[in-house]
Motif scaffolding. Structure first.
Motif, mmCIF file in Angstrom:
data_model
loop_
_atom_site.group_PDB
_atom_site.id
_atom_site.type_symbol
_atom_site.label_atom_id
_atom_site.label_comp_id
_atom_site.label_asym_id
_atom_site.label_seq_id
_atom_site.Cartn_x
_atom_site.Cartn_y
_atom_site.Cartn_z
ATOM 1 N N GLY A 117 48.588 38.314 40.688
ATOM 2 C CA GLY A 117 47.144 38.352 40.743
ATOM 3 C C GLY A 117 46.580 39.338 39.749
ATOM 4 O O GLY A 117 47.289 39.906 38.923
ATOM 5 N N PRO A 118 45.290 39.521 39.823
ATOM 6 C CA PRO A 118 44.642 40.409 38.857
ATOM 7 C C PRO A 118 44.973 41.870 39.124
ATOM 8 O O PRO A 118 45.226 42.271 40.242
ATOM 9 C CB PRO A 118 43.165 40.136 39.104
ATOM 10 C CG PRO A 118 43.105 39.655 40.503
ATOM 11 C CD PRO A 118 44.361 38.915 40.757
ATOM 12 N N GLU A 122 41.121 44.395 36.099
ATOM 13 C CA GLU A 122 40.602 43.058 35.847
ATOM 14 C C GLU A 122 39.524 42.692 36.857
ATOM 15 O O GLU A 122 38.478 42.140 36.500
ATOM 16 C CB GLU A 122 41.743 42.035 35.893
ATOM 17 C CG GLU A 122 42.591 42.066 34.650
ATOM 18 C CD GLU A 122 43.833 41.218 34.788
ATOM 19 O OE1 GLU A 122 44.178 40.844 35.917
ATOM 20 O OE2 GLU A 122 44.446 40.934 33.755
ATOM 21 N N ILE A 126 35.686 42.079 35.947
ATOM 22 C CA ILE A 126 35.059 40.785 36.222
ATOM 23 C C ILE A 126 33.799 40.974 37.032
ATOM 24 O O ILE A 126 32.752 40.385 36.738
ATOM 25 C CB ILE A 126 36.039 39.858 36.962
ATOM 26 C CG1 ILE A 126 36.996 39.242 35.977
ATOM 27 C CG2 ILE A 126 35.283 38.751 37.654
ATOM 28 C CD1 ILE A 126 37.740 38.087 36.548
ATOM 29 N N THR A 133 26.237 40.132 33.057
ATOM 30 C CA THR A 133 25.928 38.894 32.342
ATOM 31 C C THR A 133 24.891 38.062 33.091
ATOM 32 O O THR A 133 23.970 37.511 32.490
ATOM 33 C CB THR A 133 27.209 38.055 32.164
ATOM 34 O OG1 THR A 133 28.222 38.877 31.640
ATOM 35 C CG2 THR A 133 26.960 36.897 31.245
ATOM 36 N N ILE A 134 25.033 38.002 34.408
ATOM 37 C CA ILE A 134 24.059 37.217 35.172
ATOM 38 C C ILE A 134 22.687 37.847 35.078
ATOM 39 O O ILE A 134 21.671 37.149 34.933
ATOM 40 C CB ILE A 134 24.490 37.124 36.641
ATOM 41 C CG1 ILE A 134 25.776 36.343 36.744
ATOM 42 C CG2 ILE A 134 23.423 36.452 37.466
ATOM 43 C CD1 ILE A 134 26.307 36.315 38.133
ATOM 44 N N TYR A 217 22.729 29.072 38.892
ATOM 45 C CA TYR A 217 24.057 28.530 38.633
ATOM 46 C C TYR A 217 25.080 29.603 38.248
ATOM 47 O O TYR A 217 26.216 29.580 38.737
ATOM 48 C CB TYR A 217 23.991 27.442 37.556
ATOM 49 C CG TYR A 217 25.345 27.042 37.073
ATOM 50 C CD1 TYR A 217 25.817 27.443 35.837
ATOM 51 C CD2 TYR A 217 26.175 26.294 37.884
ATOM 52 C CE1 TYR A 217 27.080 27.097 35.432
ATOM 53 C CE2 TYR A 217 27.445 25.955 37.482
ATOM 54 C CZ TYR A 217 27.892 26.358 36.251
ATOM 55 O OH TYR A 217 29.149 26.025 35.843
ATOM 56 N N PRO A 218 24.766 30.579 37.376
ATOM 57 C CA PRO A 218 25.762 31.614 37.085
ATOM 58 C C PRO A 218 26.140 32.438 38.308
ATOM 59 O O PRO A 218 27.287 32.884 38.412
ATOM 60 C CB PRO A 218 25.067 32.491 36.042
ATOM 61 C CG PRO A 218 24.083 31.614 35.415
ATOM 62 C CD PRO A 218 23.590 30.736 36.490
ATOM 63 N N LEU A 221 28.722 30.444 40.011
ATOM 64 C CA LEU A 221 30.007 30.539 39.313
ATOM 65 C C LEU A 221 30.691 31.870 39.586
ATOM 66 O O LEU A 221 31.902 31.939 39.833
ATOM 67 C CB LEU A 221 29.767 30.377 37.805
ATOM 68 C CG LEU A 221 30.980 30.197 36.914
ATOM 69 C CD1 LEU A 221 31.682 28.927 37.259
ATOM 70 C CD2 LEU A 221 30.538 30.175 35.466
ATOM 71 N N PHE A 224 32.034 31.971 43.035
ATOM 72 C CA PHE A 224 33.138 31.017 43.120
ATOM 73 C C PHE A 224 34.414 31.615 42.572
ATOM 74 O O PHE A 224 35.505 31.468 43.155
ATOM 75 C CB PHE A 224 32.760 29.758 42.335
ATOM 76 C CG PHE A 224 33.743 28.651 42.464
ATOM 77 C CD1 PHE A 224 34.647 28.376 41.460
ATOM 78 C CD2 PHE A 224 33.772 27.873 43.603
ATOM 79 C CE1 PHE A 224 35.562 27.347 41.578
ATOM 80 C CE2 PHE A 224 34.676 26.849 43.736
ATOM 81 C CZ PHE A 224 35.570 26.583 42.728
ATOM 82 N N VAL A 225 34.302 32.323 41.443
ATOM 83 C CA VAL A 225 35.499 32.938 40.859
ATOM 84 C C VAL A 225 36.052 34.015 41.784
ATOM 85 O O VAL A 225 37.271 34.108 41.988
ATOM 86 C CB VAL A 225 35.167 33.513 39.469
ATOM 87 C CG1 VAL A 225 36.300 34.360 38.953
ATOM 88 C CG2 VAL A 225 34.877 32.395 38.516
ATOM 89 N N TRP A 228 37.784 32.421 44.572
ATOM 90 C CA TRP A 228 39.077 31.886 44.144
ATOM 91 C C TRP A 228 40.127 32.979 44.104
ATOM 92 O O TRP A 228 41.271 32.795 44.524
ATOM 93 C CB TRP A 228 38.931 31.243 42.759
ATOM 94 C CG TRP A 228 40.193 30.641 42.333
ATOM 95 C CD1 TRP A 228 41.081 31.105 41.431
ATOM 96 C CD2 TRP A 228 40.767 29.450 42.853
ATOM 97 N NE1 TRP A 228 42.148 30.288 41.344
ATOM 98 C CE2 TRP A 228 42.002 29.267 42.203
ATOM 99 C CE3 TRP A 228 40.359 28.528 43.811
ATOM 100 C CZ2 TRP A 228 42.817 28.191 42.470
ATOM 101 C CZ3 TRP A 228 41.181 27.456 44.075
ATOM 102 C CH2 TRP A 228 42.398 27.294 43.410
ATOM 103 N N MET A 229 39.745 34.146 43.608
ATOM 104 C CA MET A 229 40.704 35.252 43.564
ATOM 105 C C MET A 229 41.131 35.641 44.971
ATOM 106 O O MET A 229 42.289 35.979 45.209
ATOM 107 C CB MET A 229 40.079 36.473 42.863
ATOM 108 C CG MET A 229 39.903 36.267 41.382
ATOM 109 S SD MET A 229 39.680 37.806 40.471
ATOM 110 C CE MET A 229 38.087 38.311 41.009
ATOM 111 N N THR A 232 43.512 32.811 46.469
ATOM 112 C CA THR A 232 44.855 32.696 45.918
ATOM 113 C C THR A 232 45.644 33.977 46.049
ATOM 114 O O THR A 232 46.717 34.098 45.487
ATOM 115 C CB THR A 232 44.796 32.358 44.426
ATOM 116 O OG1 THR A 232 44.111 33.405 43.764
ATOM 117 C CG2 THR A 232 44.123 31.053 44.208
#
Lengths: 235, 306
Positions: A117-118, A122, A126, A133-134, A217-218, A221, A224-225, A228-229, A232
């Motif tokens: 994993g990260p 990381e 992120i 960024t958003i 939308y961002p 995203l 969602f990322v 996901w981390m 998993t």
């Protein structure tokens, strides 16, 4: 008391009077006060406030900040359209949440450097660069939210996902198998939806109406990322 | 004939001189908007009232660009001008990239000379994350059929995928734009696209790979090839139709080389994203897990299996 001798407009005449026509007929007498004090009623209160916080005990100071952070956590867990998160923004909550998430998500011992994993860095990068960024994206699209307010909202709304990670770690202590995975999947999906609803409740109003989807939308995203981390993650 | 010389209009003097020098050339009257193929359009007075023999469209383009007064690049509003799109416009541009039509240039019909950076940036970001996630999912699915494959999240894929896609989406348009600028002298009619328009249509052309990468999870090989070919065809067709009006005035050799280079690079990207077939994933009694994506994840040299 003003003694403005103004010739009143004759209501029976139909000719319109020019603007400011009556001003030339005002006579200023000595009774009109043209000097005085301009007092801002808040100012004296703030000065009192400042001097009092300097003298208070350390416990009071810390508890005040903790209470503010706790209040914001409550606002995230029960999202309503309110301005509290936006008005008194702070970055303590996001920092605590981000560090917790990164500490728990980092891989333990990995066989190979490239797998697993990260790393702590990381996850940290992120989350913070994703939030920046958003925020930049929503400001470029014309939203009227300030930079740190947006960072504050995005950071606080990671709280449901942190809870999901804690639950997942507990569930992973049990026997691995498909049921294990289904439970984790369900928890992560519910918390992901909660995060999105919470952040949309705070952020959507600050966007121009025909660009709301472009700004949301961002956010989708991003969470969602992170989900996901979390999903998993394997110890 | 001094009187005749004085009476002659100055604008026509240049034309008559040119005609005298090159008697084979055909002059085109101003009412003709398209000079016939193979002929040179004589620009009588480039700066003056007659103007160059440009298309009406590029006149409109110049007007539009003049109207958008760009502030300095150090101000925030300079960058805000690149994000001046609505939801409906972005959706329309995405639809336009999915369904290319011959003769309809993406830039002229969908962008209408107002390129945006929202689409390319977020499409590339989405594609990078979707690639990493589906790569991960492929390993998970492979593990269910073959339990000896060791599962690990393989987070570095996000970094590699992201860097590759962003480099493609920015460096290739840069090279293309530079090349077209260099060949600008050959073209009489249409100005080349600006750098931002090039980046914009390249970015939107990558959109079709997002559903394709998701569909590549289905582990049926011929279906994967079918989806890949379909996505590549649509995407490359969009690029070719957009570039065709610019390139068709160039020499045939340059045009064909340019277009085939564009299609080839796009095909390379598609191949890089496509997952390897499952039998290439070695079971691990060596500790390196399989790398499902072909090119995007460079593998360390594996010890040979027994």
């Amino acid at each position: 008391m003003a003694e403005a001798a103004e010739s009143p407009g004759d209501p029976r005449t139909t000719s319109p009077r020019p603007l400011f026509a009556g001003l030339s007929e005002i006579s200023i007498s000595q009774d009109i006060p043209v000097e005085g004090e301009i007092t801002i009623p808040m100012r004296s209160r703030i000065r009192e406030f400042d001097s009092s916080t300097l003298n208070e005990s350390v416990q009071n100071t810390i508890m005040r900040d903790l209470k503010a952070v706790g209040k914001k956590f409550m606002h995230v867990l029960y999202p309503r359209k309110s301005n509290t998160l936006l008005r008194d923004w702070d970055l303590w909550g996001p920092l605590v949440l981000c560090v917790t998430l990164a500490l728990m998500l980092q891989r333990g011992s990995a066989d190979n450097e490239n797998d697993g994993g990260p790393q702590f860095a990381e996850v940290f990068v992120i989350i913070w660069f994703g939030a920046v960024t958003i925020t930049l994206n929503s400001k470029l699209l014309g939203g009227n939210i300030s930079f740190f307010q947006s960072l504050c909202v995005l950071g606080y709304c990671i709280l449901p996902l942190t809870v999901a990670l804690l639950v997942c770690r507990l569930v992973l202590l049990a026997k691995p198998g498909p049921i294990n995975f289904i439970v984790r999947l369900f928890v992560v999906i519910v918390m992901f939806a909660w995060s999105i609803v919470a952040s949309t409740a705070f952020l959507a109003d600050s966007q121009p109406p025909n660009r709301k989807a472009l700004a949301i939308y961002p956010v989708f995203l991003f969470y969602f990322v992170i989900s996901w981390m979390i999903l998993t993650f394997a110890p | 004939m001094a009187a005749a010389d004085e009476l002659a209009f100055h604008e026509f003097e240049e034309a008559t001189n040119l005609l005298a020098e090159t008697p084979n050339v055909t002059t085109v009257s101003r009412s003709d908007q398209r000079p016939p193929e193979g002929h040179v359009a004589v620009a009588v007075d480039p700066g003056g009232s007659y103007g160059a023999e440009d298309e009406v469209e590029s006149d409109k383009t110049a007007l539009l660009q003049e109207q958008q007064q760009q502030p300095g690049f150090w101000t925030f509003s300079y960058y805000q001008s690149f994000f001046d799109v609505d939801t409906s416009q972005v959706l329309d541009r995405i639809k336009g990239s999915l369904l290319p039509r011959p003769g309809h240039s993406f830039v002229r019909h969908h962008l209408r000379n107002r390129p945006d950076l929202y689409g390319p940036f977020w499409i590339c970001a989405t594609l990078a994350f979707v690639l990493a996630i589906t790569g991960n999912l492929t390993v998970v699915l492979a593990q269910r059929t073959d339990p000896s494959i060791h599962y690990s999240p393989q987070f570095h894929k996000v970094t590699v995928a992201g860097i590759t896609i962003y480099c493609y989406a920015w460096l290739v348009p840069l090279a293309l734009w530079a090349f077209l600028q260099w060949r600008k002298g050959v073209r009489e009619r249409m100005g080349p696209y600006t750098f931002l328009e090039t980046v914009c249509f390249y970015g939107y052309s990558l959109f079709i790979f997002i559903p394709t990468v998701v569909l590549w999870l289905i582990p049926v090989p011929w279906l994967q090839w079918l989806f890949g070919a379909l996505a590549l065809a649509l995407s490359a067709a969009g690029l070719v139709f957009t570039l065709w009006p610019i390139v068709r005035e160039d020499t045939r050799l340059v045009a064909s080389v340019l277009l085939s280079a564009v299609v080839l690079l796009h095909a390379l990207l598609a191949m890089g994203c496509k997952p390897l077939p499952l039998e290439h994933m070695a079971p691990t009694h060596q500790n390196t897990p399989p790398h499902p994506h072909g090119v995007l994840t460079p593998t360390p040299p594996r010890p040979t299996t027994a």
